[in-house]
Design an enzyme around this catalytic site. Structure first.
Site, PDB file in Angstrom:
ATOM      1  CB  VAL A   1      -0.745   0.190   1.439  1.00 48.56           C
ATOM      2  CG1 VAL A   1      -2.131   1.520   0.929  1.00 48.56           C
ATOM      3  CG2 VAL A   1      -1.976  -1.178   0.983  1.00 48.56           C
TER       4      VAL A   1
ATOM      5  CE  LYS B   1      -7.361  -5.127   6.930  1.00 49.18           C
ATOM      6  NZ  LYS B   1      -6.932  -5.158   5.364  1.00 49.18           N
TER       7      LYS B   1
ATOM      8  CD  GLU C   1     -13.743   5.015   1.761  1.00 46.90           C
ATOM      9  OE1 GLU C   1     -14.310   3.605   1.369  1.00 46.90           O
ATOM     10  OE2 GLU C   1     -14.675   5.346   1.684  1.00 46.90           O
TER      11      GLU C   1
ATOM     12  CB  ILE D   1     -15.477  -0.563  -2.665  1.00 42.27           C
ATOM     13  CG1 ILE D   1     -15.029  -1.862  -3.230  1.00 42.27           C
ATOM     14  CG2 ILE D   1     -16.868   0.239  -2.728  1.00 42.27           C
ATOM     15  CD1 ILE D   1     -15.859  -3.189  -3.176  1.00 42.27           C
TER      16      ILE D   1
ATOM     17  CD  GLU E   1      -3.975  -9.770   5.946  1.00 41.61           C
ATOM     18  OE1 GLU E   1      -3.418  -9.127   6.364  1.00 41.61           O
ATOM     19  OE2 GLU E   1      -4.746  -9.050   5.057  1.00 41.61           O
TER      20      GLU E   1
ATOM     21  CG  ASP F   1      -9.169  -8.736   6.296  1.00 42.69           C
ATOM     22  OD1 ASP F   1      -8.665  -7.621   6.851  1.00 42.69           O
ATOM     23  OD2 ASP F   1      -9.865  -8.855   5.300  1.00 42.69           O
TER      24      ASP F   1
ATOM     25  CE  LYS G   1     -10.618  -5.845   4.807  1.00 45.58           C
ATOM     26  NZ  LYS G   1     -10.976  -6.940   4.129  1.00 45.58           N
TER      27      LYS G   1
HETATM   28  P1  NAP Z   1       3.370  -4.949   3.631  1.00 40.81           P
HETATM   29  O1  NAP Z   1       3.270  -5.028   2.237  1.00 40.81           O
HETATM   30  O2  NAP Z   1       3.579  -5.935   4.837  1.00 40.81           O
HETATM   31  O3  NAP Z   1       3.680  -3.790   4.181  1.00 40.81           O
HETATM   32  C1  NAP Z   1       4.018  -3.467   5.558  1.00 40.81           C
HETATM   33  C2  NAP Z   1       5.120  -2.235   5.863  1.00 40.81           C
HETATM   34  O4  NAP Z   1       5.219  -2.095   6.934  1.00 40.81           O
HETATM   35  C3  NAP Z   1       6.382  -2.576   5.144  1.00 40.81           C
HETATM   36  O5  NAP Z   1       7.211  -1.941   4.604  1.00 40.81           O
HETATM   37  C4  NAP Z   1       6.751  -2.824   6.442  1.00 40.81           C
HETATM   38  O6  NAP Z   1       8.611  -2.335   6.233  1.00 40.81           O
HETATM   39  C5  NAP Z   1       6.616  -1.456   7.631  1.00 40.81           C
HETATM   40  N1  NAP Z   1       6.859  -1.559   8.840  1.00 40.81           N
HETATM   41  C6  NAP Z   1       5.913  -3.276   9.171  1.00 40.81           C
HETATM   42  N2  NAP Z   1       6.307  -3.264  11.031  1.00 40.81           N
HETATM   43  C7  NAP Z   1       7.338  -1.821  10.882  1.00 40.81           C
HETATM   44  C8  NAP Z   1       8.268  -1.031  12.125  1.00 40.81           C
HETATM   45  N3  NAP Z   1       8.174  -1.244  12.976  1.00 40.81           N
HETATM   46  N4  NAP Z   1       7.764   0.533  11.789  1.00 40.81           N
HETATM   47  C9  NAP Z   1       8.277   0.457  10.544  1.00 40.81           C
HETATM   48  N5  NAP Z   1       7.913   0.680   9.420  1.00 40.81           N
HETATM   49  C10 NAP Z   1       7.437  -0.953  10.057  1.00 40.81           C
HETATM   50  O7  NAP Z   1       1.524  -4.420   3.746  1.00 40.81           O
HETATM   51  P2  NAP Z   1       0.822  -3.592   2.912  1.00 40.81           P
HETATM   52  O8  NAP Z   1      -0.381  -4.848   2.328  1.00 40.81           O
HETATM   53  O9  NAP Z   1       1.029  -2.904   2.593  1.00 40.81           O
HETATM   54  O10 NAP Z   1      -1.081  -3.843   4.521  1.00 40.81           O
HETATM   55  C11 NAP Z   1      -0.039  -2.129   4.840  1.00 40.81           C
HETATM   56  C12 NAP Z   1      -2.177  -2.192   5.748  1.00 40.81           C
HETATM   57  O11 NAP Z   1      -2.893  -1.819   4.383  1.00 40.81           O
HETATM   58  C13 NAP Z   1      -2.184  -3.235   6.858  1.00 40.81           C
HETATM   59  O12 NAP Z   1      -2.429  -3.050   7.926  1.00 40.81           O
HETATM   60  C14 NAP Z   1      -3.518  -3.697   5.745  1.00 40.81           C
HETATM   61  O13 NAP Z   1      -4.246  -4.765   6.538  1.00 40.81           O
HETATM   62  C15 NAP Z   1      -4.121  -2.657   5.343  1.00 40.81           C
HETATM   63  N6  NAP Z   1      -4.008  -2.794   3.736  1.00 40.81           N
HETATM   64  C16 NAP Z   1      -3.873  -3.649   2.698  1.00 40.81           C
HETATM   65  C17 NAP Z   1      -4.644  -4.331   1.452  1.00 40.81           C
HETATM   66  C18 NAP Z   1      -3.129  -4.652   0.166  1.00 40.81           C
HETATM   67  O14 NAP Z   1      -4.248  -5.270  -0.884  1.00 40.81           O
HETATM   68  N7  NAP Z   1      -2.322  -5.143   0.924  1.00 40.81           N
HETATM   69  C19 NAP Z   1      -5.490  -3.684   1.046  1.00 40.81           C
HETATM   70  C20 NAP Z   1      -6.529  -3.466   2.305  1.00 40.81           C
HETATM   71  C21 NAP Z   1      -5.976  -2.275   3.848  1.00 40.81           C
HETATM   72  P3  NAP Z   1       9.409  -4.000   5.554  1.00 40.81           P
HETATM   73  O15 NAP Z   1       9.204  -3.117   4.280  1.00 40.81           O
HETATM   74  O16 NAP Z   1      10.876  -2.582   5.889  1.00 40.81           O
HETATM   75  O17 NAP Z   1       8.690  -4.996   6.065  1.00 40.81           O
HETATM   76  N1  HSE Z   2      -6.838  -9.741   3.210  1.00 36.92           N
HETATM   77  C1  HSE Z   2      -7.476  -9.432   2.643  1.00 36.92           C
HETATM   78  C2  HSE Z   2      -8.030  -9.678   1.452  1.00 36.92           C
HETATM   79  C3  HSE Z   2      -6.239  -7.508   1.857  1.00 36.92           C
HETATM   80  O1  HSE Z   2      -8.255 -10.646   0.696  1.00 36.92           O
HETATM   81  O2  HSE Z   2      -9.205  -8.667   1.240  1.00 36.92           O
HETATM   82  C4  HSE Z   2      -7.775  -6.147   2.281  1.00 36.92           C
HETATM   83  O3  HSE Z   2      -7.889  -6.220   2.720  1.00 36.92           O
END
Ligand code: NAP
Ligand code: HSE
Length: 429
Positions: free
Chosen positions: A15, A107, A131, A138, A192, A203, A207
């Site tokens: 993200v 979330k 959002e 969405i 996840e 999860d 939501k």
């Molecule tokens: P991700 O790809 O695992 O990235 C997490 C990031 O946070 C990484 O860059 C990580 O650093 C950094 N991080 C973790 N712990 C940290 C700490 N203690 N200090 C500083 N940085 C730290 O996760 P993501 O998929 O982008 O998701 C991020 C958020 O968005 C989550 O809350 C997730 O539930 C939400 N979300 C994600 C999606 C999706 O499609 N991925 C959709 C909706 C919501 P490093 O890169 O150095 O490891």
């Molecule tokens: N694990 C979540 C999903 C990511 O599959 O919908 C988005 O919140």
């Protein structure tokens, strides 16, 4: 008033990098729309040496997200690290205390600490926007808090976990068992870090609890969501449901009844030809029902770099434009403590059982159902290679889950039901 809005982004994963790319790609377009230059001043992640798919060389680096949140050159703290506690919570609190607005996709954090954070934000005159936390790309929070603000919401419903929907649709299309598709999803990076957040329904439950808070003016009550994951959905159930004109979805439903707030996230059957039944792969769908508008269906990508960053940027743009709506659509202190009610609305149910293939077996099962007050609508018996067992499917008329559970508890004593039977609600959509 400043002619720029400076972002500090904590988290440079899927993200966070998506947000960086939008800011870099659309700087002029964003400025034209909100009248401010959106700039990134500082970023944070765990590993500075990691190869990332965007140029970060213009931004200050902070190893500690709390330090990032407190920086003088940050106006909006963008929290995209994840986790319900730890650095995400500490940095969000630090940002509010330092007078920054917050945009988050988290979330898990909000389902647990949303009320306290909303109260802190209001006490400090800041806003928290989220959002991206519900149904990815969405704009459902915006729909509920703005477009539908004139409605009393009757029901919120939807498929809000793309991974589960991918697994269930892939099981059906490829005829593969749950375990095989789960492994595929893991290989594809869909799950996840803790897969139970996805397949355990947690999860999606997070939501749903956030949507319910906005829809019904209540404090977030994730603990009260009746949760059941998809781990016990078998390929047999998927096939049999399809035979009878249904698809199985991990469906969330929240509604306010005379007895209290019902919130349920569980595998349900929906008509195969309904919009929810047609939903394929990782796509999400949220259905909102308001007293004036009727039913609205929102469909779109629930996860991934572009869609989730799109939602984060929508929030950033609202802050740049000066839109300051309370986090859950009304002041946090006015949110009511909900009474949690067990889902009681009668529904048709799908029952699958294996019977000894001998005279009178079906009659015994029918008698147990009848004694529990469960009326049979449709029934189908399949052949079985052993010729001693018969898989039987029953669709009931509308009945309560309690009545179904009474019947299930008595199946064993009939002496004709083999193993555990399956009961799934058929949701009216
Ligand atoms: P991700 O790809 O695992 O990235 C997490 C990031 O946070 C990484 O860059 C990580 O650093 C950094 N991080 C973790 N712990 C940290 C700490 N203690 N200090 C500083 N940085 C730290 O996760 P993501 O998929 O982008 O998701 C991020 C958020 O968005 C989550 O809350 C997730 O539930 C939400 N979300 C994600 C999606 C999706 O499609 N991925 C959709 C909706 C919501 P490093 O890169 O150095 O490891
Ligand atoms: N694990 C979540 C999903 C990511 O599959 O919908 C988005 O919140």
């Amino acid at each position: 008033m400043s002619d720029r809005l400076r972002l500090g982004i904590a988290g440079l994963g899927t993200v966070g990098i998506g947000v960086v790319k939008i800011v870099q790609r659309h700087a002029d377009l964003l400025e034209a729309r909100c009248g401010k230059r959106i700039e990134i001043t500082a970023v944070s992640a765990r590993d500075r040496t990691k190869n990332r798919s965007a140029d970060l060389s213009d931004y200050a680096w902070e190893t500690d997200p709390v330090a990032l949140a407190r920086r003088d050159d940050v106006d909006v703290f963008v929290e995209v690290m994840g986790g319900s506690d730890g650095p995400a919570k500490a940095a969000t609190e630090a940002a509010l205390a330092a007078g920054k607005d917050v945009v988050t996709a988290n979330k898990a954090l909000l389902a647990v600490h949303g009320q306290a954070l909303a109260e802190t934000a209001e006490a400090t005159g800041r806003v928290i926007r989220f959002e991206a936390a519900v149904a990815g790309g969405i704009p459902v929070i915006k729909a509920l808090t703005e477009g539908l603000a004139g409605n009393a919401i009757r029901r919120v419903m939807g498929v809000m976990n793309g991974t589960c929907n991918y697994i269930l649709t892939r099981m059906e299309s490829a005829g593969l068992p749950y375990e095989t598709v789960f492994e595929e999803a893991r290989q594809l990076g869909y799950l996840e870090a803790d897969p139970n957040l996805d397949v355990g329904g947690i999860d999606a439950g997070h939501k749903l609890s956030l949507l319910a808070a906005i829809a019904f003016g209540t404090r977030v009550s994730f603990d009260a969501v009746e949760l059941e994951g998809i781990g016990r959905v078998s390929i047999d159930d998927i096939r049999h449901a399809a035979d009878m004109g249904y698809r199985i979805k991990l469906l969330g439903v929240a509604q306010m009844t005379g007895r209290g707030l019902e919130q349920r996230m569980s595998p349900c059957l929906v008509p195969a030809d309904s919009p929810l039944g047609q939903l394929q792969g990782g796509t999400n769908m949220v259905v909102l029902e308001g007293d004036s508008v009727g039913q609205i269906v929102l469909r779109g990508p629930g996860a991934g770099e572009g869609p989730t960053a799109s939602a984060v940027m929508g929030d950033v743009m609202d802050i740049a434009r000066g839109l300051r709506i309370p986090m859950f659509g009304q002041p946090a202190k006015t949110l009511a403590e909900p009474t949690a009610a067990k889902v009681s609305a009668p529904a048709a149910h799908y029952l699958r059982m294996t019977l000894l293939d001998k005279p009178g077996a079906l009659a015994k099962v029918a008698a147990v159902l009848g004694e529990a007050g469960v009326s049979i609508d449709r029934m189908r018996q399949y052949g079985h290679a052993s010729r001693t067992e018969a898989p039987v499917l029953i669709v009931t008329h509308k009945t309560t889950r309690d009545a179904i559970d009474v019947a299930l508890s008595k199946f064993g004593a009939t002496g004709v039901v083999i193993g555990e039977s399956v009961a799934l609600r058929i949701e009216e959509v």
